[in-house]
Design a protein around this motif. Structure first.
Motif, PDB file in Angstrom:
ATOM      1  N   VAL A   1       0.840  -1.204   0.000  1.00 19.27           N
ATOM      2  CA  VAL A   1       0.000   0.000   0.000  1.00 19.27           C
ATOM      3  C   VAL A   1       0.869   1.246   0.000  1.00 19.27           C
ATOM      4  O   VAL A   1       0.663   2.174  -0.790  1.00 19.27           O
ATOM      5  CB  VAL A   1      -0.945   0.026   1.224  1.00 19.27           C
TER       6      VAL A   1
ATOM      7  N   ILE B   1      -6.798   1.281  -3.870  1.00 16.84           N
ATOM      8  CA  ILE B   1      -6.172  -0.010  -3.592  1.00 16.84           C
ATOM      9  C   ILE B   1      -7.213  -1.116  -3.768  1.00 16.84           C
ATOM     10  O   ILE B   1      -8.358  -0.993  -3.325  1.00 16.84           O
ATOM     11  CB  ILE B   1      -5.630  -0.066  -2.143  1.00 16.84           C
TER      12      ILE B   1
ATOM     13  N   SER C   1      -7.545  -5.478  -3.433  1.00 14.18           N
ATOM     14  CA  SER C   1      -6.884  -6.714  -2.994  1.00 14.18           C
ATOM     15  C   SER C   1      -7.766  -7.912  -3.326  1.00 14.18           C
ATOM     16  O   SER C   1      -8.991  -7.784  -3.431  1.00 14.18           O
ATOM     17  CB  SER C   1      -6.610  -6.676  -1.489  1.00 14.18           C
TER      18      SER C   1
ATOM     19  N   CYS D   1      -5.611   1.205   5.352  1.00 13.16           N
ATOM     20  CA  CYS D   1      -6.175   2.064   4.298  1.00 13.16           C
ATOM     21  C   CYS D   1      -7.265   2.968   4.858  1.00 13.16           C
ATOM     22  O   CYS D   1      -7.290   4.175   4.578  1.00 13.16           O
ATOM     23  CB  CYS D   1      -6.729   1.208   3.160  1.00 13.16           C
TER      24      CYS D   1
ATOM     25  N   VAL E   1     -10.159   1.703  -0.612  1.00  9.97           N
ATOM     26  CA  VAL E   1      -9.772   0.299  -0.733  1.00  9.97           C
ATOM     27  C   VAL E   1     -10.998  -0.551  -1.019  1.00  9.97           C
ATOM     28  O   VAL E   1     -12.056  -0.359  -0.426  1.00  9.97           O
ATOM     29  CB  VAL E   1      -9.055  -0.190   0.551  1.00  9.97           C
TER      30      VAL E   1
END
Length: 319
Positions: free
Chosen positions: A76, A87, A89, A100, A107
């Motif tokens: 990050v 971001i 994931s 975050c 995120v």
């Protein structure tokens, strides 16, 4: 929803990019922009990811660049320092998500089940990734999970392409879809950026689904409008429909009861999503006259462009 996620929603598609060589980053960014998608999720699967994000962000600061496959806080930090604005994931790592959230970094962690959704809600998230979308149950699974979690929205990725993207985007709890079909690895390795632009443009056009809705004809008065519409209706077997300001012949022709916008009349262009269509057309230099906007149940359904084309006013129409 935060500003970055709102921008993603307007774009509708997030290209998921894997770069092995940072030298390809800037030409790839240009190819996406030229194709109508000024956005990219650069995955941290390769050593070139950080530098690729940095070069793209420096060359095209107006582009929305995010980092994908982010597994650690260190990822990050590197991504954000390089210029990533969001971001993504593959799973929901509480440590990464908390970092975050605490640092106001947008995120979207990966989820596949209700427990994941509840964990995301605990962090105050409004949008989650659904991954791998098709393998994890696809659109039906998203709809099933969205039913009890009414505030949550989704960004599915995995197995989505031109063949099924509109099925996903038709569900109002989906803000956008991630995909890699327009940024295939073999095209990047071959440096076929023109091919990437072509595929990106095709993806955008598939998503927006532009098609001619009807022709609007400016008539002098109600009698002239009725005669015009009736002639079309009789010739082509269409239904005549009298409205407050115009008379329709089926869905093909609208005869205006008094001269309206456009020197020669107007053209209605239908689209799958009027807000995404406006966002795309604005990147092409189009301006809209919001004084002409029409709404239904607080949702925009029609709006005119400011400038004529070939003597015709143009308005978008929500399908």
């Amino acid at each position: 929803m935060n500003e970055v996620l709102e921008k993603i929603q307007k774009l509708g598609i997030v290209p998921v990019v894997v770069l092995d060589d940072a030298a390809d980053a800037v030409p790839l960014a240009k190819a996406l922009i030229d194709g109508g998608l000024p956005v990219a999720e650069v995955t941290f699967r390769t050593a070139a990811a950080e530098e690729s994000i940095r070069q793209m962000a420096e060359a095209y600061p107006e582009m929305l660049i995010g980092a994908g496959t982010v597994l650690t806080i260190e990822n990050v930090k590197k991504a954000v320092a390089a210029g990533a604005k969001f971001i993504v994931s593959p799973g929901l790592n509480p440590t990464v998500v908390k970092y975050c959230v605490d640092n106001n970094i947008p995120v979207t962690p990966g989820t596949t089940n209700p427990s994941d959704i509840e964990a995301a809600l605990e962090f105050g998230l409004e949008v989650v990734k659904f991954f791998p979308a098709e393998a994890a149950g696809g659109l039906n699974m998203i709809k099933s999970m969205a039913a009890p979690y009414t505030t949550m929205k989704f960004m599915p990725t995995g197995g989505i392409g031109a063949h099924n993207i509109n099925e996903y985007l038709a569900f109002d709890k989906i803000i956008a879809c991630g995909g890699s079909w327009m940024v295939k690895g073999d095209l990047i390795k071959a440096k076929d950026f023109a091919g990437i632009t072509k595929l990106t443009k095709e993806a955008v056009m598939t998503m927006l689904g532009f098609e001619l809705g009807h022709l609007g004809i400016n008539c002098a008065d109600e009698e002239s409008a009725t005669d015009t519409a009736r002639t079309f209706a009789n010739l082509f077997g269409l239904e005549e429909k009298n409205g407050s300001s115009s008379v329709f012949a089926g869905n093909m022709v609208e005869a205006m009861k008094a001269p309206y916008l456009g020197s020669n009349g107007h053209l209605a262009i239908k689209t799958n999503n009027i807000l995404r269509a406006m966002n795309y057309l604005e990147t092409q230099g189009v301006q809209f006259d919001m004084d002409t906007a029409k709404y239904k149940n607080d949702k925009l359904i029609a709006v005119y462009m400011k400038n004529e084309i070939g003597g015709f006013a143009i308005h978008l129409l929500q399908k």
